[in-house]
Design a protein around this motif. Sequence first.
Motif, PDB file in Angstrom:
ATOM      1  N   GLU A 188       0.849  -1.198   0.000  1.00 37.30           N
ATOM      2  CA  GLU A 188       0.000   0.000   0.000  1.00 37.30           C
ATOM      3  C   GLU A 188       0.883   1.245   0.000  1.00 37.30           C
ATOM      4  O   GLU A 188       1.702   1.414   0.901  1.00 37.30           O
ATOM      5  CB  GLU A 188      -0.893  -0.043   1.260  1.00 37.30           C
ATOM      6  N   CYS A 189       0.733   2.079  -1.029  1.00 35.58           N
ATOM      7  CA  CYS A 189       1.614   3.254  -1.139  1.00 35.58           C
ATOM      8  C   CYS A 189       0.838   4.567  -1.204  1.00 35.58           C
ATOM      9  O   CYS A 189       1.415   5.609  -1.531  1.00 35.58           O
ATOM     10  CB  CYS A 189       2.508   3.127  -2.381  1.00 35.58           C
ATOM     11  N   ARG A 190      -0.478   4.489  -0.893  1.00 33.39           N
ATOM     12  CA  ARG A 190      -1.285   5.720  -0.921  1.00 33.39           C
ATOM     13  C   ARG A 190      -0.686   6.758   0.045  1.00 33.39           C
ATOM     14  O   ARG A 190      -0.216   6.400   1.119  1.00 33.39           O
ATOM     15  CB  ARG A 190      -2.718   5.377  -0.499  1.00 33.39           C
ATOM     16  N   ASN A 191      -0.635   8.001  -0.414  1.00 34.51           N
ATOM     17  CA  ASN A 191      -0.042   9.118   0.348  1.00 34.51           C
ATOM     18  C   ASN A 191       1.482   9.013   0.509  1.00 34.51           C
ATOM     19  O   ASN A 191       2.077   9.753   1.293  1.00 34.51           O
ATOM     20  CB  ASN A 191      -0.675   9.275   1.740  1.00 34.51           C
ATOM     21  N   LEU A 192       2.066   8.072  -0.191  1.00 31.66           N
ATOM     22  CA  LEU A 192       3.531   7.950  -0.143  1.00 31.66           C
ATOM     23  C   LEU A 192       4.097   8.206  -1.541  1.00 31.66           C
ATOM     24  O   LEU A 192       3.369   8.120  -2.533  1.00 31.66           O
ATOM     25  CB  LEU A 192       3.929   6.542   0.324  1.00 31.66           C
TER      26      LEU A 192
END
Length: 440
Positions: A48-52
């Motif tokens: 999960e890489c959301r907001n990254l």
Amino acid sequence: MMDGFDLVLRGGWLVLPWGIEQADVGVRAGRIAAMGDLGQVPAAATLECRNLHVLPGLIDPHVHLRDPGDPAVETIPDGTRAAVLGGIATVFDMPNTAEPITDTARLDRKRAGLAGRAWCDVGLYVAATKANIPGLAALEQQPGVCAIKVFTGSARGEMLVEDDASLEALMRSGRRRVCYHAEDHFRLTERRALFEVGDPPARHMDWHDVECAFLGTRRVVALARATGRPAHIVHVSTAEELDYLAEHRDIASVEVLVNHLSQVGPEAYEKLGGYAVMSPPIRERRHLDAAWAAVRDGRVDCIGSDHAPHSRAAKERPWPETASGLTGVQTLLPVMLDHVAAGKLSLTHLAELMSAGPARVYWALRKGRLAVGYDADFTVVDTRHRRTIEESWIASPCGWTPFAGHRCTGWPKATVVRGNVVMREDEVLGTPVGAAVAFR
Ligand code: DOR
């Protein structure tokens, strides 16, 4: 429907050469297989890489992992573990080990020591000596070799190649990258008599003065021009060299260290004593300002750490007997992300200097950018995460960092090496999958 992926990085902001875009990345068999909206495609694993932000796997082109050497200071397992904890997916490891990497037998032993021990991918430097010059053209072609390393000063024994005739001969032997620690041995030796044991460590700036660096760089570049063999000058540390090298971009490329962008003398020596001593030295502020100006206007090709751990006992010897060199591979990215947060450079520029730049300068294959067909190496960062660097976080057995107490905005969250998530949220995962890098 598309075939499934081994791993999908979901919804991160991808730092692409042409800008930052939000998309998924699909990985198959260790390579980037697709980028875009991959929500409908099955995946064996997801990150999960959301907001990254997802950067191409970062490369530290300048580390001294001390293996073979003293395991109490560092080994390949410890140094590469430090690298992945710090968001570094590939290191290029210097040859001044005990034994120095000067022939194929030693190189083969070192390469064999990566299997099952290295957490990230590794490029291997080979050292020039006066004796091995005739064999360098063959040595540099061996698998995993990133470049030849030459010390024209600040080295002892067989690794010192200080005279013009030897330098010219080695430049005429081979065609791949030659990297120079270009300080001038003759001036260093002459100036040693000006100092006494027990003088303050800030005198390191005077012993290894601007002219030691500038003279050495001028000499190397003149010989590079005479022979037509390009030179990569590592750890360029003076305003004078940076201005001079701008006039020689056809034949010379430039590495600057995070320390020379972050620390100044005499303050660093007053605070850290021997733990600020490295060669070439941390210098006065005008050189740091010049290094940032050079970063901003494109005169710098690579940023590295010159990770060079030593035991505390060796660092605490009275100057100038203090061992020279600073631990750094694990703190390189946090400190650089803090510079991003402070507005000194953009994330795209950081990816250029810490991934694309080293891949281009050293001719590393399939590394340096997020692109289909490239190695699935990723450095995932949270640009807003605030954290203070603590010595208890340092994985190198030497156990210290010159950045202890440094408050950073921006921190690595995951490191992926050829599709293997080897670090996530400060935890090293799986088994050591690192291998020798392929070079043209
Ligand atoms: O300070 C330094 N330490 N500079 C170098 O070039 C070598 C390094 C080391 O290996 O300790």
